[in-house]
Design a protein around this motif. Structure first.
Motif, mmCIF file in Angstrom:
data_model
loop_
_atom_site.group_PDB
_atom_site.id
_atom_site.type_symbol
_atom_site.label_atom_id
_atom_site.label_comp_id
_atom_site.label_asym_id
_atom_site.label_seq_id
_atom_site.Cartn_x
_atom_site.Cartn_y
_atom_site.Cartn_z
ATOM 1 N N TYR A 211 -26.983 -112.433 -29.911
ATOM 2 C CA TYR A 211 -26.842 -113.525 -30.868
ATOM 3 C C TYR A 211 -27.259 -114.879 -30.297
ATOM 4 O O TYR A 211 -27.423 -115.846 -31.036
ATOM 5 C CB TYR A 211 -25.426 -113.589 -31.430
ATOM 6 N N LYS A 212 -27.464 -114.940 -28.993
ATOM 7 C CA LYS A 212 -27.931 -116.183 -28.380
ATOM 8 C C LYS A 212 -29.435 -116.382 -28.586
ATOM 9 O O LYS A 212 -29.902 -117.521 -28.678
ATOM 10 C CB LYS A 212 -27.629 -116.184 -26.881
ATOM 11 N N SER A 213 -30.166 -115.284 -28.644
ATOM 12 C CA SER A 213 -31.629 -115.388 -28.716
ATOM 13 C C SER A 213 -32.225 -114.785 -29.979
ATOM 14 O O SER A 213 -33.428 -114.908 -30.211
ATOM 15 C CB SER A 213 -32.256 -114.701 -27.494
ATOM 16 N N GLN A 214 -31.411 -114.126 -30.801
ATOM 17 C CA GLN A 214 -31.906 -113.503 -32.025
ATOM 18 C C GLN A 214 -31.104 -113.982 -33.221
ATOM 19 O O GLN A 214 -29.933 -114.359 -33.095
ATOM 20 C CB GLN A 214 -31.822 -111.967 -31.922
ATOM 21 N N ASP A 215 -31.727 -113.939 -34.387
ATOM 22 C CA ASP A 215 -31.037 -114.251 -35.629
ATOM 23 C C ASP A 215 -30.289 -112.990 -36.065
ATOM 24 O O ASP A 215 -30.900 -111.998 -36.454
ATOM 25 C CB ASP A 215 -32.051 -114.673 -36.695
ATOM 26 N N VAL A 216 -28.967 -113.029 -35.980
ATOM 27 C CA VAL A 216 -28.164 -111.831 -36.229
ATOM 28 C C VAL A 216 -28.383 -111.304 -37.641
ATOM 29 O O VAL A 216 -28.621 -110.099 -37.852
ATOM 30 C CB VAL A 216 -26.669 -112.116 -35.988
ATOM 31 N N ALA A 217 -28.308 -112.184 -38.640
ATOM 32 C CA ALA A 217 -28.458 -111.738 -40.025
ATOM 33 C C ALA A 217 -29.827 -111.106 -40.247
ATOM 34 O O ALA A 217 -29.951 -110.047 -40.884
ATOM 35 C CB ALA A 217 -28.244 -112.908 -40.976
#
Length: 347
Positions: A211-217
């Protein structure tokens, strides 16, 4: 016998190594020689004053543990000790020992009510037994709160479910991944870094999102276009917006943690209504007796199936302390160490 005790709340310096008499089990009780004591966030929070406030007398900390039955107390009238299925020499795991009691597992011998003493399946290490109490029982409840859910997990009961576990490298997240996979679910986990991602994969997560480097949704919707059935959430205050974007209509968000005792959650009512979403809050201490019994039964079955391993190879690194170093163990958990903190009490 040696015990860690405290008679006032505060930081870990209130914990003292003391000698106390060997306790005798009373009616409906079992004396257990504790081999390993597990430390959870609730243990240091209770010691710090988050549960008891001013104390009346001495308390022994720690809810979870595993050990060997040393003695059985007298049976209740009309019952027999043999009818309990417990006997001296038997290996057992313990849950919620300090809840509602002054006696926890940070001592060489603990007297525990019969119903909180559970046989440890053959071949399951004490380390595992001391690690499953609060984390696995919480995870079981989180995985059984959605509409149409089975009250008790078993292989196949989650076979058509896609489940998102936030904080997949934490103790509850780890147990939720393992139990969900054991029950047949597809599991997506979120973590904050590469090292934690590897731990979540070792626990059994099918897909891990940083979640730090990717868009979770965006990532979860790509992996599960129809949305996820259930979200086991460690930080709803931070995650709720993304949770609602990926939750399937009619889905449930199971919330089991807060960052502080007064943390607030702002709920977007219209978005929740549009999803027919359920927000289910969980505290393992206050679930019903039926829910707790189902969780204990399922966790024991999962243990027998070797589905709840601990240690680096299973995605839950262990940090160990001696009984006399329990204060350091509490500090380690309070500081957010990754993995499980255990205290070696006996042999």
């Amino acid at each position: 016998m040696k015990a860690i005790m405290y008679n006032r709340t505060g930081d870990s310096s209130v914990l003292e190594l003391r000698e106390k008499p060997l306790p005798e089990p009373g009616e409906g009780e079992v004396r257990v020689k504790v081999v390993v004591s597990g430390v959870n966030p609730t243990d240091w929070k209770a010691r710090a004053g988050g549960t008891y406030g001013a104390l009346d007398g001495w308390h022994v900390p720690n809810q979870d543990g595993a050990g060997i039955i040393d003695a059985l107390g007298p049976a209740a009238p009309g019952a027999s000790a043999e009818g309990t299925g417990l006997e001296p020499g038997q290996r057992v795991w313990l849950w919620d020992v300090a809840h509602g009691s002054s006696e926890g597992t940070a001592q060489e011998y603990a007297v525990v009510p019969l119903h909180k003493v559970v046989p440890l399946p053959e071949g399951v290490p004490f380390d595992v037994g001391a690690s499953v109490g609060i984390p696995a029982l919480t995870a079981h409840r989180a995985l059984t709160v959605h509409d149409g859910a089975a009250a008790r997990l078993a292989p196949g009961t989650l076979g058509d479910q896609v489940i998102l576990v936030t904080g997949g490298a934490g103790a509850v997240g780890h147990a939720a991944i393992q139990l969900a996979k054991w029950a047949g679910a597809t599991v997506i986990a979120t973590v904050s870094g590469d090292a934690k991602a590897e731990l979540a994969r070792k626990a059994g997560a099918d897909v891990v999102v940083n979640y730090k480097s990717q868009d979770v949704a965006e990532e979860v919707r790509r992996l599960a276009p129809d949305g996820v059935d259930l979200i086991v959430d460690v930080n709803a205050a931070a995650n709720l917006e993304a949770d609602l974007k990926v939750l399937k209509t009619g889905g449930t968000i199971a919330i089991y943690a807060a960052n502080s005792s007064d943390e607030k959650l702002t709920v977007p009512v219209r978005q929740c209504m549009a999803k027919n979403a359920r927000l289910q809050f969980i505290l393992t201490y206050t679930v019903t007796d039926e829910q707790k019994t189902a969780a204990i039964s399922a966790v024991t079955a999962a243990l027998a199936d070797d589905a709840l391993g601990v240690g680096e190879e299973h995605g839950l690194p262990l940090t160990r302390f001696r009984l006399e170093d329990t204060a350091q163990a509490h500090d380690e958990v309070q500081q957010g160490t990754v993995g499980k903190v255990l205290i070696d009490v006996g042999e």
